[in-house]
Design an enzyme around this catalytic site. Structure first.
Site, PDB file in Angstrom:
ATOM      1  N   SER A   1       7.195   2.836  -0.315  1.00  0.00           N
ATOM      2  CA  SER A   1       6.503   2.761  -1.603  1.00  0.00           C
ATOM      3  C   SER A   1       6.924   3.865  -2.573  1.00  0.00           C
ATOM      4  O   SER A   1       7.000   3.634  -3.783  1.00  0.00           O
ATOM      5  CB  SER A   1       4.990   2.807  -1.396  1.00  0.00           C
ATOM      6  OG  SER A   1       4.646   3.998  -0.724  1.00  0.00           O
TER       7      SER A   1
ATOM      8  N   ALA B   1       2.679   3.762   3.793  1.00  0.00           N
ATOM      9  CA  ALA B   1       2.430   2.889   4.937  1.00  0.00           C
ATOM     10  C   ALA B   1       3.735   2.505   5.633  1.00  0.00           C
ATOM     11  O   ALA B   1       3.775   1.553   6.391  1.00  0.00           O
ATOM     12  CB  ALA B   1       1.679   1.648   4.485  1.00  0.00           C
TER      13      ALA B   1
ATOM     14  N   ASP C   1      15.346   3.803   2.266  1.00  0.00           N
ATOM     15  CA  ASP C   1      14.260   3.336   1.403  1.00  0.00           C
ATOM     16  C   ASP C   1      14.773   3.054  -0.012  1.00  0.00           C
ATOM     17  O   ASP C   1      14.502   2.002  -0.584  1.00  0.00           O
ATOM     18  CB  ASP C   1      13.154   4.405   1.292  1.00  0.00           C
ATOM     19  CG  ASP C   1      12.343   4.536   2.555  1.00  0.00           C
ATOM     20  OD1 ASP C   1      12.843   4.134   3.622  1.00  0.00           O
ATOM     21  OD2 ASP C   1      11.207   5.035   2.487  1.00  0.00           O
TER      22      ASP C   1
ATOM     23  N   PRO D   1       0.835  -1.211   0.000  1.00  0.00           N
ATOM     24  CA  PRO D   1       0.000   0.000   0.000  1.00  0.00           C
ATOM     25  C   PRO D   1       0.870   1.262   0.000  1.00  0.00           C
ATOM     26  O   PRO D   1       2.025   1.206   0.419  1.00  0.00           O
ATOM     27  CB  PRO D   1      -0.794  -0.110   1.308  1.00  0.00           C
ATOM     28  CG  PRO D   1      -0.009  -1.033   2.176  1.00  0.00           C
ATOM     29  CD  PRO D   1       0.819  -1.908   1.293  1.00  0.00           C
TER      30      PRO D   1
ATOM     31  N   ALA E   1      10.251   2.842  -4.074  1.00  0.00           N
ATOM     32  CA  ALA E   1      10.069   1.677  -4.947  1.00  0.00           C
ATOM     33  C   ALA E   1       9.403   2.093  -6.260  1.00  0.00           C
ATOM     34  O   ALA E   1       9.801   1.651  -7.340  1.00  0.00           O
ATOM     35  CB  ALA E   1       9.245   0.618  -4.237  1.00  0.00           C
TER      36      ALA E   1
HETATM   37  O1  PMV Z   1       8.084   5.415   7.298  1.00  0.00           O
HETATM   38  P1  PMV Z   1       9.137   5.405   6.247  1.00  0.00           P
HETATM   39  O2  PMV Z   1       9.003   4.276   5.258  1.00  0.00           O
HETATM   40  O3  PMV Z   1       9.286   6.724   5.568  1.00  0.00           O
HETATM   41  O4  PMV Z   1      10.526   5.065   6.985  1.00  0.00           O
HETATM   42  C1  PMV Z   1      11.156   6.079   7.723  1.00  0.00           C
HETATM   43  C2  PMV Z   1      12.371   5.546   8.386  1.00  0.00           C
HETATM   44  C3  PMV Z   1      13.021   6.599   9.280  1.00  0.00           C
HETATM   45  O5  PMV Z   1      14.182   6.006   9.841  1.00  0.00           O
HETATM   46  C4  PMV Z   1      12.093   6.999  10.410  1.00  0.00           C
HETATM   47  C5  PMV Z   1      13.383   7.868   8.481  1.00  0.00           C
HETATM   48  C6  PMV Z   1      14.536   7.680   7.485  1.00  0.00           C
HETATM   49  O6  PMV Z   1      14.683   8.577   6.626  1.00  0.00           O
HETATM   50  O7  PMV Z   1      15.303   6.718   7.599  1.00  0.00           O
END
Ligand code: PMV
Length: 341
Positions: free
Chosen positions: A116, A112, A162, A109, A119
């Protein structure tokens, strides 16, 4: 990491662009401040296909009901796509290859905490690179570089975890200064990921935690413990100690709760996973909503998935194949855990 999987075979000659989703097993928030995070690239999450020529680069993601065109002045999605278009142009991809309609199927999704946006951008970037005959841009580092601008539009100053996970797949340890280092894990791991349905305000969560860390020593200590858990978790995974890794995940969830980034819904999902027999469960990503990740014994995964599908707004079982040697033990390939069999 399964580097060979990012370049798909051209089934029936149709070019596609692939990318992985992302789940942080340990170390979110701490990674923003430079500590390592243990991260998994989730397979079969994003596939981009060519829908023919268009006036400008445009993307539709059918399961999300999303349709955007590259436009630097429009909403976040269009601005991010415009940043990707610019990066492809700067890398020498001609406009004729970039002005395409791209059709994407997504297995996670949006918004979340599963990476995403990275990706999506990577799958689109890879498809366009393929169409332009630029196979050199498919390599994980190159693909991740191409989406830096689009990720900045969405996340401000992201750690880069990410994009690295979305481009590479497999399991890895990510640190801002070192990028992604593959973590070889002899055991196949079974992850259940379930969404609470709340849209996480990721940017605000990151700001909240960094302000807290500026103000209180308790928060600084909790963040440093989260980073330590990520290092310990990688070594537990290498030794196939999935029970130990699960315990580290449980500990991380309680530290993240103390930092104020869990919610009642996420706590309930975590509890349900633990009651269902998970080795461990925690929120994943920035928190404030989004998803939980549970590490499960293989024989419990499908039953747990059925239960989660009744309570969560979305849930999926991911199998991350292992391979290689258990240090100090016999070679095992893709089987359950050495210590937990
Ligand atoms: O919630 P997401 O998928 O954007 O993951 C954020 C992960 C963090 O460590 C909180 C922020 C980052 O940029 O690493």
């Amino acid at each position: 990491m399964h580097n060979e999987r990012y370049i798909p075979s051209n089934n029936g000659g149709e070019p596609v662009g692939l990318a992985f989703g992302k789940a942080i097993l340990l170390g979110e928030h701490a990674v923003v401040l430079g500590a390592p995070a243990l991260v998994v690239g989730l397979p079969d999450c994003m596939t981009a296909r060519d829908g023919g020529p268009a006036e400008t680069l445009s993307v539709s993601v059918e399961p999300w009901g999303l349709s955007i065109e590259a436009d630097a002045k429009e909403d976040l999605g269009s601005r991010a796509l415009s940043a990707l278009d610019d990066a492809l142009g700067e890398a020498g991809v001609p406009r004729t290859s970039r002005d395409r309609r791209v059709l994407v199927s997504a297995g996670v999704p949006p918004r979340a905490g599963l990476g995403s946006s990275a990706a999506l951008a990577i799958s689109v970037g890879r498809l366009v690179a393929r169409l332009a005959g630029r196979e050199d841009l498919l390599a994980p580092k190159k693909s991740a570089e191409l989406v830096k601008g689009s990720e900045t539009v969405f996340h401000g100053r992201p750690s880069g975890v990410d994009a690295a996970a979305a481009a590479t797949g497999g399991v890895g340890a990510f640190a801002r200064s070192l990028g992604l280092t593959p973590v070889e894990h002899p055991s196949t791991i079974h992850l259940l990921i379930a969404s609470s349905g709340e849209r996480p305000p990721a940017r605000e969560m990151v700001q909240h935690v960094s302000r807290l860390a500026e103000r209180t020593t308790a928060a600084r200590r909790q963040l440093s413990q989260l980073g330590d858990l990520a290092i310990a978790g990688a070594s537990l995974l290498i030794r196939s100690n999935l029970r130990g890794l699960g315990e580290a995940m449980n500990e991380a969830h309680s530290l993240l709760s103390k930092l104020g980034v869990s919610t009642k819904e996420l706590d309930l999902l975590v509890e349900e996973c633990r009651l269902g027999g998970a080795f461990g469960a925690k929120l994943t990503g920035a928190g404030g909503g989004g998803c939980v990740v549970a590490l499960c014994p293989p024989d419990k995964a499908e039953t747990m998935l059925c239960r989660l599908q009744k309570t969560a707004s979305w849930a999926r079982h991911f199998v991350i194949e292992g391979g290689g040697e258990v240090p100090g033990g016999s070679a095992r390939r893709g089987r359950g855990s050495r210590e937990d069999d």
